[in-house]
Write an enzyme that holds these catalytic residues in place. Structure first.
Site, PDB file in Angstrom:
ATOM      1  N   SER A  72      60.412  18.301  51.296  1.00  0.00           N
ATOM      2  CA  SER A  72      60.954  18.419  52.650  1.00  0.00           C
ATOM      3  C   SER A  72      62.472  18.406  52.621  1.00  0.00           C
ATOM      4  CB  SER A  72      60.454  17.280  53.532  1.00  0.00           C
ATOM      5  OG  SER A  72      59.050  17.251  53.554  1.00  0.00           O
TER       6      SER A  72
HETATM    7  N1  SAH Z   1      56.596  14.060  51.074  1.00  0.00           N
HETATM    8  C1  SAH Z   1      56.990  15.274  50.377  1.00  0.00           C
HETATM    9  C2  SAH Z   1      56.567  16.503  51.150  1.00  0.00           C
HETATM   10  C3  SAH Z   1      55.438  17.181  50.491  1.00  0.00           C
HETATM   11  S1  SAH Z   1      54.804  18.603  51.319  1.00  0.00           S
HETATM   12  C4  SAH Z   1      58.480  15.254  50.115  1.00  0.00           C
HETATM   13  O1  SAH Z   1      59.061  14.201  50.029  1.00  0.00           O
HETATM   14  O2  SAH Z   1      59.081  16.276  49.957  1.00  0.00           O
HETATM   15  C5  SAH Z   1      53.286  17.972  51.953  1.00  0.00           C
HETATM   16  C6  SAH Z   1      52.256  17.522  50.960  1.00  0.00           C
HETATM   17  O3  SAH Z   1      51.099  17.151  51.711  1.00  0.00           O
HETATM   18  C7  SAH Z   1      51.784  18.579  49.972  1.00  0.00           C
HETATM   19  O4  SAH Z   1      51.975  18.115  48.677  1.00  0.00           O
HETATM   20  C8  SAH Z   1      50.299  18.764  50.308  1.00  0.00           C
HETATM   21  O5  SAH Z   1      49.497  19.016  49.168  1.00  0.00           O
HETATM   22  C9  SAH Z   1      49.952  17.427  50.926  1.00  0.00           C
HETATM   23  N2  SAH Z   1      48.770  17.426  51.794  1.00  0.00           N
HETATM   24  C10 SAH Z   1      48.358  18.379  52.664  1.00  0.00           C
HETATM   25  N3  SAH Z   1      47.222  18.006  53.273  1.00  0.00           N
HETATM   26  C11 SAH Z   1      46.886  16.774  52.794  1.00  0.00           C
HETATM   27  C12 SAH Z   1      45.816  15.857  53.025  1.00  0.00           C
HETATM   28  N4  SAH Z   1      44.826  16.119  53.885  1.00  0.00           N
HETATM   29  N5  SAH Z   1      45.826  14.685  52.354  1.00  0.00           N
HETATM   30  C13 SAH Z   1      46.806  14.392  51.463  1.00  0.00           C
HETATM   31  N6  SAH Z   1      47.829  15.219  51.194  1.00  0.00           N
HETATM   32  C14 SAH Z   1      47.881  16.392  51.848  1.00  0.00           C
END
Ligand code: SAH
Length: 221
Positions: A72
Protein backbone atom coordinates in the site's frame (compact mmCIF):
# COMPACT_ATOMS: atom_id res chain seq x y z
CA UNK A 1 31.39 16.01 -13.49
CA UNK A 2 29.64 13.18 -15.26
CA UNK A 3 31.35 10.56 -13.02
CA UNK A 4 30.15 11.96 -9.72
CA UNK A 5 26.62 12.06 -11.14
CA UNK A 6 26.83 8.32 -11.85
CA UNK A 7 28.29 7.36 -8.47
CA UNK A 8 25.33 8.78 -6.55
CA UNK A 9 22.96 6.42 -8.33
CA UNK A 10 21.54 3.62 -6.21
CA UNK A 11 23.17 4.36 -2.87
CA UNK A 12 21.36 7.35 -1.41
CA UNK A 13 17.87 6.26 -2.44
CA UNK A 14 17.23 4.04 0.57
CA UNK A 15 18.76 6.14 3.32
CA UNK A 16 17.39 7.69 6.50
CA UNK A 17 17.33 11.03 4.67
CA UNK A 18 15.03 9.67 2.00
CA UNK A 19 12.74 8.39 4.75
CA UNK A 20 12.80 11.79 6.46
CA UNK A 21 11.56 13.35 3.20
CA UNK A 22 8.73 10.81 3.06
CA UNK A 23 7.79 11.68 6.67
CA UNK A 24 7.75 15.38 5.78
CA UNK A 25 5.45 14.68 2.84
CA UNK A 26 3.10 12.64 5.01
CA UNK A 27 2.96 15.47 7.54
CA UNK A 28 1.99 17.88 4.75
CA UNK A 29 -0.72 15.46 3.66
CA UNK A 30 -2.27 15.70 7.13
CA UNK A 31 -0.76 12.81 9.11
CA UNK A 32 -0.48 14.28 12.59
CA UNK A 33 0.46 11.36 14.85
CA UNK A 34 4.12 11.87 15.70
CA UNK A 35 4.54 8.30 16.94
CA UNK A 36 3.35 6.90 13.61
CA UNK A 37 5.55 9.36 11.70
CA UNK A 38 8.58 8.38 13.78
CA UNK A 39 7.91 4.68 13.10
CA UNK A 40 7.66 5.30 9.35
CA UNK A 41 10.90 7.22 9.62
CA UNK A 42 12.57 4.09 11.03
CA UNK A 43 11.22 1.18 9.03
CA UNK A 44 13.31 0.38 5.92
CA UNK A 45 10.45 0.28 3.39
CA UNK A 46 12.88 -0.63 0.59
CA UNK A 47 13.35 -4.03 2.23
CA UNK A 48 9.66 -4.81 1.68
CA UNK A 49 9.77 -4.47 -2.11
CA UNK A 50 11.69 -6.17 -4.88
CA UNK A 51 15.30 -5.02 -5.02
CA UNK A 52 14.74 -3.76 -8.57
CA UNK A 53 12.12 -1.36 -7.22
CA UNK A 54 13.92 -0.23 -4.08
CA UNK A 55 14.68 3.19 -5.60
CA UNK A 56 10.91 3.80 -5.65
CA UNK A 57 10.26 2.51 -2.13
CA UNK A 58 9.93 5.98 -0.58
CA UNK A 59 7.71 7.47 -3.27
CA UNK A 60 4.15 7.89 -2.08
CA UNK A 61 2.86 5.16 -4.33
CA UNK A 62 1.76 1.54 -4.19
CA UNK A 63 4.18 -0.99 -5.75
CA UNK A 64 3.94 -4.62 -6.91
CA UNK A 65 5.07 -7.28 -4.39
CA UNK A 66 4.52 -10.37 -6.56
CA UNK A 67 1.58 -12.79 -6.53
CA UNK A 68 -0.49 -10.06 -8.23
CA UNK A 69 -0.54 -8.00 -5.00
CA UNK A 70 0.75 -4.57 -4.00
CA UNK A 71 2.35 -2.83 -1.03
CA UNK A 72 0.00 0.00 0.00
CA UNK A 73 0.90 3.63 -0.54
CA UNK A 74 2.73 5.07 2.53
CA UNK A 75 0.01 7.71 3.03
CA UNK A 76 -2.71 5.09 3.47
CA UNK A 77 -0.53 2.95 5.78
CA UNK A 78 0.11 6.06 7.90
CA UNK A 79 -3.57 7.04 7.89
CA UNK A 80 -4.83 3.58 8.91
CA UNK A 81 -2.09 3.29 11.53
CA UNK A 82 -2.93 6.61 13.17
CA UNK A 83 -6.60 5.67 13.30
CA UNK A 84 -5.66 2.33 14.87
CA UNK A 85 -3.29 3.97 17.33
CA UNK A 86 -6.02 6.16 18.85
CA UNK A 87 -7.63 3.42 20.95
CA UNK A 88 -7.76 3.18 24.76
CA UNK A 89 -5.39 0.17 24.89
CA UNK A 90 -2.83 -1.20 22.47
CA UNK A 91 -2.68 -4.84 23.54
CA UNK A 92 -3.54 -6.66 20.34
CA UNK A 93 -4.40 -5.74 16.79
CA UNK A 94 -5.69 -7.94 13.99
CA UNK A 95 -4.58 -7.22 10.43
CA UNK A 96 -6.33 -8.86 7.49
CA UNK A 97 -4.13 -8.89 4.37
CA UNK A 98 -0.49 -9.16 5.46
CA UNK A 99 0.98 -8.80 1.96
CA UNK A 100 4.66 -7.90 2.22
CA UNK A 101 4.26 -7.01 5.90
CA UNK A 102 5.01 -3.28 5.82
CA UNK A 103 1.77 -2.30 7.55
CA UNK A 104 2.33 -5.27 9.89
CA UNK A 105 5.74 -3.85 10.85
CA UNK A 106 4.24 -0.43 11.62
CA UNK A 107 1.49 -2.02 13.74
CA UNK A 108 4.06 -4.18 15.54
CA UNK A 109 5.71 -0.99 16.82
CA UNK A 110 2.37 0.39 18.03
CA UNK A 111 0.79 -2.69 19.63
CA UNK A 112 2.03 -5.35 22.03
CA UNK A 113 0.97 -8.14 19.63
CA UNK A 114 -0.10 -8.19 15.98
CA UNK A 115 -2.05 -11.08 14.50
CA UNK A 116 -1.99 -10.88 10.74
CA UNK A 117 -3.83 -13.10 8.26
CA UNK A 118 -2.87 -13.58 4.61
CA UNK A 119 -4.63 -15.81 2.05
CA UNK A 120 -1.57 -16.37 -0.21
CA UNK A 121 0.79 -19.00 1.24
CA UNK A 122 3.88 -17.78 -0.66
CA UNK A 123 3.50 -14.30 0.80
CA UNK A 124 3.07 -15.64 4.33
CA UNK A 125 6.36 -17.56 4.09
CA UNK A 126 8.28 -14.65 2.54
CA UNK A 127 6.91 -12.08 4.97
CA UNK A 128 7.49 -14.26 8.04
CA UNK A 129 11.16 -14.49 7.07
CA UNK A 130 11.42 -10.77 6.28
CA UNK A 131 9.90 -9.68 9.61
CA UNK A 132 12.09 -11.96 11.68
CA UNK A 133 15.12 -10.74 9.68
CA UNK A 134 14.18 -7.21 10.74
CA UNK A 135 13.97 -8.29 14.38
CA UNK A 136 10.18 -7.99 14.59
CA UNK A 137 9.04 -10.83 16.84
CA UNK A 138 5.62 -9.71 18.07
CA UNK A 139 3.78 -10.38 14.80
CA UNK A 140 2.01 -13.75 14.41
CA UNK A 141 1.24 -14.56 10.79
CA UNK A 142 -1.41 -17.03 9.64
CA UNK A 143 -2.19 -18.50 6.27
CA UNK A 144 -5.99 -18.34 6.12
CA UNK A 145 -8.98 -16.48 4.78
CA UNK A 146 -9.12 -13.48 7.10
CA UNK A 147 -12.74 -12.57 6.63
CA UNK A 148 -14.04 -14.58 9.62
CA UNK A 149 -11.41 -12.83 11.78
CA UNK A 150 -10.00 -14.71 14.76
CA UNK A 151 -12.93 -15.17 17.16
CA UNK A 152 -10.86 -17.48 19.41
CA UNK A 153 -8.36 -14.67 20.14
CA UNK A 154 -10.86 -11.78 20.29
CA UNK A 155 -11.34 -9.10 21.48
CA UNK A 156 -8.94 -6.88 19.51
CA UNK A 157 -8.23 -3.24 20.29
CA UNK A 158 -8.09 -2.58 16.56
CA UNK A 159 -8.78 -4.53 13.37
CA UNK A 160 -7.23 -3.23 10.15
CA UNK A 161 -8.24 -4.64 6.77
CA UNK A 162 -5.83 -3.88 3.93
CA UNK A 163 -7.94 -5.16 1.02
CA UNK A 164 -11.33 -3.84 -0.07
CA UNK A 165 -14.41 -5.81 1.00
CA UNK A 166 -17.42 -5.63 -1.36
CA UNK A 167 -19.72 -5.05 1.64
CA UNK A 168 -19.19 -3.88 5.23
CA UNK A 169 -17.67 -6.83 7.19
CA UNK A 170 -20.08 -6.41 10.08
CA UNK A 171 -19.20 -9.81 11.59
CA UNK A 172 -15.82 -8.39 12.66
CA UNK A 173 -17.27 -5.67 14.89
CA UNK A 174 -18.17 -8.45 17.37
CA UNK A 175 -14.39 -9.02 17.78
CA UNK A 176 -13.66 -5.44 18.94
CA UNK A 177 -12.92 -4.56 22.54
CA UNK A 178 -14.71 -1.62 24.19
CA UNK A 179 -13.30 1.49 22.52
CA UNK A 180 -11.87 -0.70 19.74
CA UNK A 181 -11.82 0.31 16.08
CA UNK A 182 -12.37 -1.59 12.84
CA UNK A 183 -10.72 0.24 9.94
CA UNK A 184 -11.46 -1.00 6.43
CA UNK A 185 -11.83 -0.06 2.78
CA UNK A 186 -15.17 -1.02 1.24
CA UNK A 187 -16.56 -1.00 -2.31
CA UNK A 188 -15.56 -2.40 -5.69
CA UNK A 189 -15.15 0.34 -8.33
CA UNK A 190 -15.51 3.31 -5.97
CA UNK A 191 -13.90 2.50 -2.64
CA UNK A 192 -14.11 4.35 0.64
CA UNK A 193 -12.17 4.06 3.89
CA UNK A 194 -14.51 3.55 6.84
CA UNK A 195 -14.26 3.01 10.55
CA UNK A 196 -16.53 1.25 13.01
CA UNK A 197 -15.93 2.11 16.64
CA UNK A 198 -17.36 0.12 19.56
CA UNK A 199 -18.50 1.98 22.68
CA UNK A 200 -20.05 -0.50 25.09
CA UNK A 201 -22.75 -2.28 23.13
CA UNK A 202 -23.04 0.52 20.60
CA UNK A 203 -21.29 0.78 17.24
CA UNK A 204 -20.51 4.04 15.44
CA UNK A 205 -19.61 4.06 11.79
CA UNK A 206 -17.74 6.88 10.04
CA UNK A 207 -16.93 7.38 6.36
CA UNK A 208 -13.45 8.77 5.90
CA UNK A 209 -12.04 9.18 2.41
CA UNK A 210 -11.81 7.74 -1.10
CA UNK A 211 -9.21 4.97 -1.43
CA UNK A 212 -7.93 2.38 -3.87
CA UNK A 213 -7.09 -1.15 -2.62
CA UNK A 214 -6.80 -4.62 -4.13
CA UNK A 215 -9.95 -6.68 -3.51
CA UNK A 216 -10.52 -8.89 -0.49
CA UNK A 217 -10.91 -12.40 -1.95
CA UNK A 218 -12.46 -15.52 -0.43
CA UNK A 219 -10.56 -18.75 0.33
CA UNK A 220 -6.81 -19.40 0.34
CA UNK A 221 -4.19 -19.65 -2.42
N1 SAH B 1 -0.76 -4.69 4.23
C1 SAH B 1 -0.06 -4.70 2.95
C2 SAH B 1 -1.03 -4.57 1.80
C3 SAH B 1 -1.16 -5.84 1.07
S1 SAH B 1 -2.31 -5.85 -0.26
C4 SAH B 1 0.98 -3.60 2.94
O1 SAH B 1 1.46 -3.21 3.98
O2 SAH B 1 1.37 -3.14 1.90
C5 SAH B 1 -3.62 -6.79 0.43
C6 SAH B 1 -3.34 -8.22 0.80
O3 SAH B 1 -4.57 -8.79 1.24
C7 SAH B 1 -2.86 -9.11 -0.34
O4 SAH B 1 -1.64 -9.69 0.00
C8 SAH B 1 -3.97 -10.15 -0.49
O5 SAH B 1 -3.49 -11.44 -0.83
C9 SAH B 1 -4.57 -10.16 0.90
N2 SAH B 1 -5.95 -10.67 0.99
C10 SAH B 1 -6.97 -10.49 0.12
N3 SAH B 1 -8.07 -11.12 0.55
C11 SAH B 1 -7.77 -11.72 1.74
C12 SAH B 1 -8.48 -12.52 2.68
N4 SAH B 1 -9.76 -12.86 2.50
N5 SAH B 1 -7.82 -12.94 3.79
C13 SAH B 1 -6.52 -12.62 3.99
N6 SAH B 1 -5.80 -11.88 3.14
C14 SAH B 1 -6.40 -11.43 2.03
Amino acid sequence: MAESFMISHGSGMTSARTRARLVERLRQQGIGDETVLAIIGQIPRHQFVDEALSHKAYDDTSLPIGFGQTISQPYIVARMSELAAQVPQRQQVLEIGTGCGYQTAVLAKLFKTVHSIERIGGLVRQTRERLSGLGIHNARLRHADGLPGLPELAPFDAIVITAAAPIVPENLSAQLSDGGRLIFPVGSQQQELRMIERRGQELFESRLEKVNFVPLLPGIA
